[in-house]
Design an enzyme around this catalytic site. Structure first.
Site, PDB file in Angstrom:
ATOM      1  N   ILE A  11      -1.679  -6.499 -12.168  1.00 19.90           N
ATOM      2  CA  ILE A  11      -0.267  -6.709 -11.819  1.00 19.90           C
ATOM      3  C   ILE A  11       0.107  -6.050 -10.500  1.00 19.90           C
ATOM      4  O   ILE A  11       1.209  -6.255 -10.004  1.00 19.90           O
ATOM      5  CB  ILE A  11       0.684  -6.235 -12.949  1.00 19.90           C
ATOM      6  CG1 ILE A  11       0.333  -4.816 -13.411  1.00 19.90           C
ATOM      7  CG2 ILE A  11       0.689  -7.210 -14.100  1.00 19.90           C
ATOM      8  CD1 ILE A  11       1.251  -4.278 -14.492  1.00 19.90           C
ATOM      9  N   GLY A  12      -0.796  -5.278  -9.952  1.00 23.64           N
ATOM     10  CA  GLY A  12      -0.453  -4.676  -8.666  1.00 23.64           C
ATOM     11  C   GLY A  12      -1.585  -3.822  -8.137  1.00 23.64           C
ATOM     12  O   GLY A  12      -2.576  -3.564  -8.826  1.00 23.64           O
ATOM     13  N   LYS A  38      -3.602   2.030 -15.068  1.00 22.31           N
ATOM     14  CA  LYS A  38      -3.843   2.293 -13.658  1.00 22.31           C
ATOM     15  C   LYS A  38      -5.301   2.698 -13.482  1.00 22.31           C
ATOM     16  O   LYS A  38      -5.743   3.691 -14.065  1.00 22.31           O
ATOM     17  CB  LYS A  38      -2.911   3.419 -13.220  1.00 22.31           C
ATOM     18  CG  LYS A  38      -2.756   3.544 -11.760  1.00 22.31           C
ATOM     19  CD  LYS A  38      -1.677   4.545 -11.435  1.00 22.31           C
ATOM     20  CE  LYS A  38      -0.601   3.912 -10.625  1.00 22.31           C
ATOM     21  NZ  LYS A  38       0.221   4.816  -9.874  1.00 22.31           N
ATOM     22  N   PHE A  92      -4.478   3.811  -3.755  1.00 23.50           N
ATOM     23  CA  PHE A  92      -5.513   4.536  -4.504  1.00 23.50           C
ATOM     24  C   PHE A  92      -5.723   4.018  -5.911  1.00 23.50           C
ATOM     25  O   PHE A  92      -6.374   4.653  -6.713  1.00 23.50           O
ATOM     26  CB  PHE A  92      -5.166   6.034  -4.537  1.00 23.50           C
ATOM     27  CG  PHE A  92      -5.003   6.577  -3.160  1.00 23.50           C
ATOM     28  CD1 PHE A  92      -6.111   6.829  -2.375  1.00 23.50           C
ATOM     29  CD2 PHE A  92      -3.746   6.770  -2.616  1.00 23.50           C
ATOM     30  CE1 PHE A  92      -5.982   7.284  -1.082  1.00 23.50           C
ATOM     31  CE2 PHE A  92      -3.594   7.227  -1.318  1.00 23.50           C
ATOM     32  CZ  PHE A  92      -4.718   7.484  -0.542  1.00 23.50           C
ATOM     33  N   SER A  93      -5.136   2.895  -6.216  1.00 19.37           N
ATOM     34  CA  SER A  93      -5.292   2.393  -7.582  1.00 19.37           C
ATOM     35  C   SER A  93      -5.040   0.894  -7.675  1.00 19.37           C
ATOM     36  O   SER A  93      -4.410   0.297  -6.808  1.00 19.37           O
ATOM     37  CB  SER A  93      -4.311   3.132  -8.501  1.00 19.37           C
ATOM     38  OG  SER A  93      -3.009   3.032  -7.971  1.00 19.37           O
ATOM     39  N   GLU A  94      -5.571   0.346  -8.783  1.00 18.78           N
ATOM     40  CA  GLU A  94      -5.234  -1.032  -9.137  1.00 18.78           C
ATOM     41  C   GLU A  94      -4.548  -0.929 -10.491  1.00 18.78           C
ATOM     42  O   GLU A  94      -4.915  -0.078 -11.311  1.00 18.78           O
ATOM     43  CB  GLU A  94      -6.505  -1.863  -9.324  1.00 18.78           C
ATOM     44  CG  GLU A  94      -7.246  -2.168  -8.051  1.00 18.78           C
ATOM     45  CD  GLU A  94      -8.528  -2.927  -8.360  1.00 18.78           C
ATOM     46  OE1 GLU A  94      -8.557  -4.152  -8.188  1.00 18.78           O
ATOM     47  OE2 GLU A  94      -9.479  -2.265  -8.814  1.00 18.78           O
ATOM     48  N   VAL A  95      -3.567  -1.781 -10.761  1.00 14.28           N
ATOM     49  CA  VAL A  95      -2.828  -1.677 -12.021  1.00 14.28           C
ATOM     50  C   VAL A  95      -2.982  -2.977 -12.801  1.00 14.28           C
ATOM     51  O   VAL A  95      -2.829  -4.066 -12.249  1.00 14.28           O
ATOM     52  CB  VAL A  95      -1.340  -1.369 -11.753  1.00 14.28           C
ATOM     53  CG1 VAL A  95      -0.577  -1.209 -13.065  1.00 14.28           C
ATOM     54  CG2 VAL A  95      -1.188  -0.114 -10.906  1.00 14.28           C
ATOM     55  N   GLY A 112      -2.212  -0.362  -5.310  1.00 18.95           N
ATOM     56  CA  GLY A 112      -1.716   0.609  -4.347  1.00 18.95           C
ATOM     57  C   GLY A 112      -2.880   1.113  -3.510  1.00 18.95           C
ATOM     58  O   GLY A 112      -4.008   0.613  -3.639  1.00 18.95           O
ATOM     59  N   ASP A 133       7.987  11.314  -3.868  1.00 19.76           N
ATOM     60  CA  ASP A 133       7.906   9.970  -3.281  1.00 19.76           C
ATOM     61  C   ASP A 133       8.930   9.048  -3.943  1.00 19.76           C
ATOM     62  O   ASP A 133       8.617   7.918  -4.319  1.00 19.76           O
ATOM     63  CB  ASP A 133       6.475   9.433  -3.466  1.00 19.76           C
ATOM     64  CG  ASP A 133       6.176   8.254  -2.557  1.00 19.76           C
ATOM     65  OD1 ASP A 133       6.906   8.064  -1.561  1.00 19.76           O
ATOM     66  OD2 ASP A 133       5.227   7.503  -2.852  1.00 19.76           O
TER      67      ASP A 133
HETATM   68  N1  LIG Z   1       4.329   1.286 -15.272  1.00 15.45           N
HETATM   69  C1  LIG Z   1       4.272   0.107 -14.640  1.00 15.45           C
HETATM   70  N2  LIG Z   1       4.795  -0.993 -15.218  1.00 15.45           N
HETATM   71  C2  LIG Z   1       4.731  -2.206 -14.593  1.00 15.45           C
HETATM   72  N3  LIG Z   1       4.155  -2.395 -13.378  1.00 15.45           N
HETATM   73  C3  LIG Z   1       3.614  -1.335 -12.763  1.00 15.45           C
HETATM   74  C4  LIG Z   1       3.637  -0.023 -13.350  1.00 15.45           C
HETATM   75  N4  LIG Z   1       3.020   0.829 -12.501  1.00 15.45           N
HETATM   76  C5  LIG Z   1       2.648   0.107 -11.430  1.00 15.45           C
HETATM   77  N5  LIG Z   1       2.988  -1.194 -11.582  1.00 15.45           N
HETATM   78  C6  LIG Z   1       2.723  -2.301 -10.627  1.00 15.45           C
HETATM   79  O1  LIG Z   1       1.553  -2.030  -9.895  1.00 15.45           O
HETATM   80  C7  LIG Z   1       1.842  -1.951  -8.488  1.00 15.45           C
HETATM   81  C8  LIG Z   1       0.944  -0.925  -7.844  1.00 15.45           C
HETATM   82  O2  LIG Z   1       1.266   0.353  -8.309  1.00 15.45           O
HETATM   83  P1  LIG Z   1       0.583   1.654  -7.746  1.00 15.45           P
HETATM   84  O3  LIG Z   1       1.279   2.805  -8.356  1.00 15.45           O
HETATM   85  O4  LIG Z   1      -0.889   1.557  -7.906  1.00 15.45           O
HETATM   86  O5  LIG Z   1       0.762   1.571  -6.208  1.00 15.45           O
HETATM   87  P2  LIG Z   1       2.027   1.722  -5.286  1.00 15.45           P
HETATM   88  O6  LIG Z   1       2.881   2.842  -5.795  1.00 15.45           O
HETATM   89  O7  LIG Z   1       2.677   0.384  -5.154  1.00 15.45           O
HETATM   90  O8  LIG Z   1       1.375   2.107  -3.924  1.00 15.45           O
HETATM   91  P3  LIG Z   1       0.835   3.534  -3.430  1.00 15.45           P
HETATM   92  O9  LIG Z   1       0.186   4.220  -4.603  1.00 15.45           O
HETATM   93  O10 LIG Z   1      -0.119   3.150  -2.392  1.00 15.45           O
HETATM   94  O11 LIG Z   1       2.062   4.256  -2.939  1.00 15.45           O
HETATM   95  C9  LIG Z   1       3.324  -1.628  -8.419  1.00 15.45           C
HETATM   96  O12 LIG Z   1       3.890  -2.065  -7.219  1.00 15.45           O
HETATM   97  C10 LIG Z   1       3.854  -2.416  -9.627  1.00 15.45           C
HETATM   98  O13 LIG Z   1       4.017  -3.764  -9.284  1.00 15.45           O
END
Ligand SMILES: Nc1ncnc2c1ncn2[C@@H]1O[C@H](COP(=O)(O)OP(=O)(O)OP(=O)(O)O)[C@@H](O)[C@H]1O
Length: 282
Positions: free
Chosen positions: A11-12, A34, A16-19, A14, A131
């Site tokens: 679903i997303g 995550k 440092f991670s894939e979610v 970042g 953040d």
């Molecule tokens: N608890 C959650 N529920 C639903 N979607 C989520 C949740 N956590 C993260 N996501 C989805 O995953 C995406 C990536 O999240 P992640 O925390 O890995 O990175 P980020 O915060 O977008 O970027 P970075 O860590 O680089 O600042 C988010 O933009 C969101 O769409």
């Protein structure tokens, strides 16, 4: 903890991670899993990460994304988080901007008092978010706003700052972050002010057209931002923004004061809504 989850779609992602969306095998309970890009972490960072997860598990607040725990599987490290099913505040703000529609003041306090409740709980547990921004405020279809992406940002902060200086999203950083002052609880309050401003103006206060990093830091340091739309919002709301966006951290409210003021405003607008509904039936 081993992988007790059916993992579905990504679903997303970042820095440092894939979610992934996942469901607990036994209960079908939905979670956001995550998957950390472990190769980007040193052993010490990994240790801090595990400590952080333990700390996050102690936070129990309906306005903070719950952390259920972490586990390692086939060389990957996963963190299991409460799943937010209605996107994030950044998405909602973008949608309003694209449709040329401002948030009503009632909706602003409705979301914002919940965000303050989350920050109050984190600060009470001596946790800094570091953040806070609309993209880190997750929403649920039941109308809850929940602060997410916390804790880990503490570990990733140095790396993330590097990443962000490339993509240029440091709009929410307090002025003391750019100086020797360092980051503290009142820096999170500055970010709260930026979020409240953005809910009114549909853009971040320090996001100027075509500005470089130096110009951005200057605007933050001198607290220069355009006014929010005229005649749409209350005096109290404008005052709240300027009390958070004050260069001297000591002059900003603390999380408890911010939450109290935002809750009172939320109550006021909710009462007005109910009175209107009683009178006009909608
Ligand atoms: N608890 C959650 N529920 C639903 N979607 C989520 C949740 N956590 C993260 N996501 C989805 O995953 C995406 C990536 O999240 P992640 O925390 O890995 O990175 P980020 O915060 O977008 O970027 P970075 O860590 O680089 O600042 C988010 O933009 C969101 O769409």
């Amino acid at each position: 903890m081993t992988c007790n989850y059916k993992i579905s779609e990504k679903i997303g992602e970042g820095a440092f991670s894939e979610v992934f969306y996942a469901e607990h095998n036994a209960s079908n309970f939905p979670v956001a899993l995550k998957k950390l890009k472990i190769e980007s972490l040193s052993e010490d960072e990994m240790k801090s990460c595990l400590n952080e997860i333990l700390l996050l598990q102690k936070v129990n607040c309906e306005n903070v994304i719950c952390c259920f725990g972490g586990f390692k599987e086939s060389n990957n490290y996963y963190i299991s988080l409460e799943y937010a099913d209605a996107g994030d505040l950044e998405g909602l703000i973008t949608m309003n901007r694209q449709n040329g529609r401002l948030f009503s003041e009632r909706s602003i306090w409705f979301y914002f008092h919940q965000i303050c409740a989350g920050v109050k709980e984190l600060h009470a547990k001596r946790i800094l978010h570091r953040d806070l921004k609309p993209a880190n405020i997750f929403l649920t279809s039941k109308g809850k706003a929940k602060i997410g992406d916390l804790g880990l940002s503490r570990i990733f902060s140095l790396k993330t700052q590097f990443a962000k200086s490339i993509v240029g999203t440091e709009y929410y950083l307090a002025p003391e972050r750019n100086s020797q002052g360092g980051y503290h609880f009142k820096s999170d309050i500055w970010s709260l002010g930026c979020i409240l401003y953005e809910l009114c103006a549909l853009r971040s206060p320090f996001n100027g057209e075509q500005q470089n990093a130096y110009a951005l830091f200057k605007r933050i340091e001198t607290c220069q931002f355009p006014p929010i739309p005229a005649n749409c919002y209350s005096r109290q709301l404008k005052y709240f923004i300027s009390s958070c966006l004050t260069v001297k951290p000591a002059n900003r409210p603390n999380a408890e004061q911010a939450h109290l003021a935002a809750s009172l405003m939320n109550k006021k607008f909710e009462t007005l809504r109910l009175q209107y509904k009683k009178q006009f039936g909608k």
